[in-house]
Design an enzyme around this catalytic site. Structure first.
Site, PDB file in Angstrom:
ATOM      1  N   ASP A  92      -3.305   6.988   0.242  1.00 34.02           N
ATOM      2  CA  ASP A  92      -1.754   6.260  -0.424  1.00 34.02           C
ATOM      3  C   ASP A  92      -1.591   4.099   0.145  1.00 34.02           C
ATOM      4  OD1 ASP A  92       1.126   6.590  -0.863  1.00 34.02           O
ATOM      5  OD2 ASP A  92       0.741   4.749   0.370  1.00 34.02           O
ATOM      6  N   HIS A 147       3.032  14.846  -6.714  1.00 35.54           N
ATOM      7  CA  HIS A 147       2.566  14.608  -6.016  1.00 35.54           C
ATOM      8  C   HIS A 147       2.482  14.835  -4.386  1.00 35.54           C
ATOM      9  CE1 HIS A 147       5.486  11.388  -6.085  1.00 35.54           C
ATOM     10  NE2 HIS A 147       5.461  11.509  -4.244  1.00 35.54           N
ATOM     11  N   SER A 180       9.731   8.278  -4.994  1.00 37.60           N
ATOM     12  CA  SER A 180       9.623   6.706  -6.088  1.00 37.60           C
ATOM     13  C   SER A 180       9.088   6.796  -7.269  1.00 37.60           C
ATOM     14  CB  SER A 180       8.817   5.846  -5.138  1.00 37.60           C
ATOM     15  OG  SER A 180       7.430   5.919  -4.601  1.00 37.60           O
TER      16      SER A 180
HETATM   17  P1  5GP Z   1       7.235   8.771  -3.470  1.00 35.17           P
HETATM   18  O1  5GP Z   1       7.747   7.799  -3.080  1.00 35.17           O
HETATM   19  O2  5GP Z   1       7.300   9.273  -4.775  1.00 35.17           O
HETATM   20  O3  5GP Z   1       6.830  10.890  -2.110  1.00 35.17           O
HETATM   21  O4  5GP Z   1       5.186   8.796  -3.366  1.00 35.17           O
HETATM   22  C1  5GP Z   1       4.903   7.306  -3.467  1.00 35.17           C
HETATM   23  C2  5GP Z   1       4.048   6.734  -2.850  1.00 35.17           C
HETATM   24  O5  5GP Z   1       2.573   6.009  -3.892  1.00 35.17           O
HETATM   25  C3  5GP Z   1       3.828   6.304  -1.762  1.00 35.17           C
HETATM   26  O6  5GP Z   1       3.788   6.659  -0.739  1.00 35.17           O
HETATM   27  C4  5GP Z   1       3.432   4.531  -2.429  1.00 35.17           C
HETATM   28  O7  5GP Z   1       2.849   4.198  -1.249  1.00 35.17           O
HETATM   29  C5  5GP Z   1       2.289   5.145  -3.773  1.00 35.17           C
HETATM   30  N1  5GP Z   1       1.999   4.541  -4.196  1.00 35.17           N
HETATM   31  C6  5GP Z   1       2.831   3.802  -5.533  1.00 35.17           C
HETATM   32  N2  5GP Z   1       1.968   2.687  -5.558  1.00 35.17           N
HETATM   33  C7  5GP Z   1       0.815   3.220  -5.668  1.00 35.17           C
HETATM   34  C8  5GP Z   1      -0.586   2.834  -5.626  1.00 35.17           C
HETATM   35  O8  5GP Z   1      -0.689   1.664  -6.961  1.00 35.17           O
HETATM   36  N3  5GP Z   1      -1.525   3.274  -5.395  1.00 35.17           N
HETATM   37  C9  5GP Z   1      -1.759   4.003  -4.183  1.00 35.17           C
HETATM   38  N4  5GP Z   1      -2.740   4.224  -4.019  1.00 35.17           N
HETATM   39  N5  5GP Z   1      -0.399   4.529  -4.188  1.00 35.17           N
HETATM   40  C10 5GP Z   1       0.527   3.550  -4.283  1.00 35.17           C
END
Ligand code: 5GP
Ligand code: ZN
Length: 113
Positions: free
Chosen positions: A30, A99, A94
């Site tokens: 992440d 995932h 987000s």
């Molecule tokens: P969610 O908020 O959808 O559960 O998790 C999305 C995750 O993706 C977040 O923890 C965020 O830090 C990670 N993330 C967002 N954009 C990127 C990216 O461009 N590269 C990586 N490696 N992680 C990302």
């Protein structure tokens, strides 16, 4: 999906710090880690989130959990870890591509808040 960040990471057009890859899934660290170990595991084929899983597309989830178990051994996470999938607005999702977060190497609060 053309405009999906994780589809672009899966196809390699956006770089990531890769931990594991096979024909069906990808694990990468992440970008904004919430624990000393924090990686994501995604299906390469786009699925919006856990809320649209069906008997037809859910096999990948079992596969991803076997990959997580293997990676946890390789990363010496014997003290434990947490697997999280956020769903929708209230769930804090987000990126609208299924995932699984894997968080480890610190004590994780429960309930998560
Ligand atoms: P969610 O908020 O959808 O559960 O998790 C999305 C995750 O993706 C977040 O923890 C965020 O830090 C990670 N993330 C967002 N954009 C990127 C990216 O461009 N590269 C990586 N490696 N992680 C990302
Ligand atoms: Zn996608």
């Amino acid at each position: 999906m053309a405009d999906c960040l994780f589809c672009k990471i899966a196809e390699g057009s956006i770089p990531s710090n890769k931990l594991y890859e096979d024909e069906r899934c990808l694990a990468f660290y992440d970008i904004d880690p919430q624990a000393p170990v924090h990686f994501l595991v995604i299906p390469k084929a786009h699925i919006d989130g856990a809320d649209v899983l069906t008997e037809e597309n859910a096999d990948i989830v079992a596969h991803i959990f076997t990959v997580i178990a293997k990676l946890a051994k390789e990363l010496s996470l014997e003290k434990g870890y947490r697997v999280v999938t956020n769903v929708g607005e209230d769930g804090g999702q987000s990126v609208r591509h299924l995932h699984f977060h894997v968080l480890a190497k610190r004590s994780l609060a429960w309930p998560p808040g």
